[in-house]
Scaffold this motif. Structure first.
Motif, short mmCIF file in Angstrom:
data_model
loop_
_atom_site.label_atom_id
_atom_site.label_comp_id
_atom_site.label_asym_id
_atom_site.label_seq_id
_atom_site.Cartn_x
_atom_site.Cartn_y
_atom_site.Cartn_z
N ASN A 190 -0.96 -4.22 -9.24
CA ASN A 190 -1.41 -5.81 -9.21
C ASN A 190 -2.12 -5.98 -8.14
O ASN A 190 -3.05 -6.37 -7.82
CB ASN A 190 0.07 -7.34 -9.59
CG ASN A 190 0.70 -6.79 -10.62
OD1 ASN A 190 -0.13 -6.78 -11.55
ND2 ASN A 190 1.98 -7.34 -10.88
N ASN A 191 -1.64 -5.07 -7.25
CA ASN A 191 -1.79 -4.78 -5.80
C ASN A 191 -3.72 -4.09 -5.62
O ASN A 191 -4.23 -4.86 -5.45
CB ASN A 191 -1.71 -3.47 -5.27
CG ASN A 191 -1.25 -3.59 -3.39
OD1 ASN A 191 -2.41 -5.13 -3.34
ND2 ASN A 191 -1.58 -2.55 -2.62
N VAL A 192 -3.90 -3.48 -6.44
CA VAL A 192 -5.04 -2.88 -6.84
C VAL A 192 -6.05 -3.55 -7.46
O VAL A 192 -7.20 -4.02 -7.08
CB VAL A 192 -5.24 -1.53 -7.85
CG1 VAL A 192 -6.57 -0.84 -8.15
CG2 VAL A 192 -4.63 -0.50 -6.85
N VAL A 202 -5.43 2.16 -1.62
CA VAL A 202 -4.36 2.34 -1.94
C VAL A 202 -4.27 3.62 -2.44
O VAL A 202 -3.40 5.15 -1.84
CB VAL A 202 -4.02 1.52 -3.46
CG1 VAL A 202 -2.96 2.63 -4.05
CG2 VAL A 202 -3.29 0.07 -3.01
N ASP A 203 -5.71 4.06 -3.04
CA ASP A 203 -5.51 6.03 -3.10
C ASP A 203 -5.69 6.68 -1.99
O ASP A 203 -4.84 8.05 -2.35
CB ASP A 203 -6.78 6.15 -4.11
CG ASP A 203 -7.07 7.36 -5.21
OD1 ASP A 203 -5.63 7.22 -5.78
OD2 ASP A 203 -8.01 7.87 -5.36
N LEU A 204 -6.43 6.49 -0.79
CA LEU A 204 -6.46 7.50 0.29
C LEU A 204 -4.85 7.64 0.41
O LEU A 204 -4.99 8.40 1.52
CB LEU A 204 -7.21 6.93 0.82
CG LEU A 204 -8.88 6.71 0.96
CD1 LEU A 204 -9.82 6.18 1.75
CD2 LEU A 204 -9.02 8.24 0.92
N LYS A 205 -4.21 6.45 0.67
CA LYS A 205 -3.03 6.27 1.56
C LYS A 205 -2.03 7.21 0.70
O LYS A 205 -1.51 7.90 0.94
CB LYS A 205 -2.06 5.14 1.31
CG LYS A 205 -1.08 4.77 1.43
CD LYS A 205 -0.29 3.51 1.95
CE LYS A 205 -0.29 3.10 0.37
NZ LYS A 205 0.78 1.20 0.37
N ALA A 231 7.15 6.32 -6.79
CA ALA A 231 7.39 5.34 -7.27
C ALA A 231 7.08 4.17 -6.91
O ALA A 231 7.30 3.67 -5.61
CB ALA A 231 9.32 5.85 -6.84
N SER A 232 6.75 3.39 -8.04
CA SER A 232 6.67 1.40 -7.60
C SER A 232 7.23 1.00 -7.46
O SER A 232 7.37 -0.34 -7.32
CB SER A 232 5.57 1.14 -8.61
OG SER A 232 6.31 1.27 -10.01
N THR A 233 8.96 1.75 -7.95
CA THR A 233 9.65 0.66 -7.59
C THR A 233 11.31 1.23 -7.71
O THR A 233 11.37 1.52 -7.32
CB THR A 233 9.93 -1.06 -9.11
OG1 THR A 233 10.77 0.22 -10.07
CG2 THR A 233 8.99 -1.86 -9.54
N PHE A 270 7.48 4.48 1.73
CA PHE A 270 5.64 3.81 2.09
C PHE A 270 6.07 2.82 2.52
O PHE A 270 7.33 1.96 3.28
CB PHE A 270 4.80 3.89 1.56
CG PHE A 270 4.23 4.95 0.78
CD1 PHE A 270 3.21 5.32 0.43
CD2 PHE A 270 5.54 5.27 -0.79
CE1 PHE A 270 2.71 6.67 0.08
CE2 PHE A 270 5.01 6.23 -1.51
CZ PHE A 270 3.59 7.36 -0.61
N LYS A 271 5.44 2.24 3.87
CA LYS A 271 5.47 1.25 4.72
C LYS A 271 5.24 -0.08 4.59
O LYS A 271 5.77 -1.19 4.31
CB LYS A 271 4.59 1.00 6.62
CG LYS A 271 5.30 2.85 7.07
CD LYS A 271 4.61 2.40 8.17
CE LYS A 271 4.90 4.04 9.51
NZ LYS A 271 4.21 4.14 10.77
N SER A 272 4.29 0.44 3.36
CA SER A 272 3.80 -0.94 3.00
C SER A 272 4.40 -1.84 1.48
O SER A 272 4.71 -2.92 1.17
CB SER A 272 2.26 -1.16 2.35
OG SER A 272 2.57 -0.09 0.78
N GLY A 273 5.60 -0.64 0.93
CA GLY A 273 6.41 -0.88 -0.24
C GLY A 273 6.26 -0.63 -0.90
O GLY A 273 6.23 -1.32 -2.32
#
Length: 214
Positions: free
Chosen positions: A37-39, A117-120, A168-170, A188-191
């Motif tokens: 969803n973020n992407v 997102v991909d670069l992160k 892991a996305s969740t 990940f800091k952003s979650g």
């Protein structure tokens, strides 16, 4: 072959003929996923999700990766996992840059978000050789029958001397991965995604040279 309530299915490596079913299963699994969803810039954009998985399978995971499927006797794809070996990951960033025009067609205004997102994710991945589990998903209609577990075990039992890594996305999915030998490396800091996780090499130089544990 495994029987899970309504489904009798086999886990095997996919062929090109399986790709449409793989795309269907992954679209169903991820159209409401927080990272997706973020992407995509919003929830429920199923056609964009479908187009993205279709492109990634044709461009990367079909020719250079490994696709595993859980498939019924009738040929229905219930779930799929997209993996890529250390060799398949070589030149990944260059290949991604070359593919930007195609990504732009799929993502439109979401291309910048996807690139960030991909670069992160690329920056956080281990620098040592490893298998990458890019994604694993089960069709919404087939959830609750241990299909994801069977898909995980099928490939992780074939890792040999190499570790495996995933994002892991969740926390719910992270719990499943932990039950199958993956351990948390960092958060990940952003979650979104939530955790980077590693499956240690099943066979190491220690175990090879000291099989009796002495």
């Amino acid at each position: 072959m495994a029987e899970e309530n309504r489904y009798t299915f086999t886990v095997r490596q996919a062929t090109e003929a399986d790709w449409p079913g793989v795309i269907d299963a992954l679209t169903s699994a991820f159209e409401h996923d927080p990272v997706m969803n973020n992407v995509m810039g919003g929830d429920g954009k199923s056609q964009k999700v479908r187009d993205l998985f279709g492109f990634q399978i044709r461009h990367t995971y079909g020719p250079k990766g490994t696709i595993d499927v859980a498939v019924t006797e009738e040929g229905k794809i219930l779930g799929a996992a997209l993996w890529i070996s250390p060799e398949g990951q070589k030149g990944g960033l260059i290949d991604e840059i070359r593919a930007l025009p195609e990504y732009a067609k799929v993502l439109g205004a979401g291309l910048l978000r996807a690139a960030i997102v991909d670069l992160k994710l690329l920056a956080a991945r281990p620098k040592f050789p490893h298998w990458l589990l890019y994604t694993i998903g089960v069709h919404e209609d087939a959830r609750g029958h241990s299909i994801g577990s069977h898909l995980l075990d099928f490939r992780r039992f074939q890792l040999g001397e190499l570790p495996a890594y995933l994002e892991a996305s969740t926390y719910r999915s992270a719990k499943l991965y932990a039950q199958h030998g993956f351990v948390e490396l960092f958060r990940f800091k952003s979650g979104k995604p939530v955790l980077g996780m590693l499956h240690p090499a099943p066979v190491t130089q220690v175990s090879k040279n000291n099989p009796a544990g002495r």
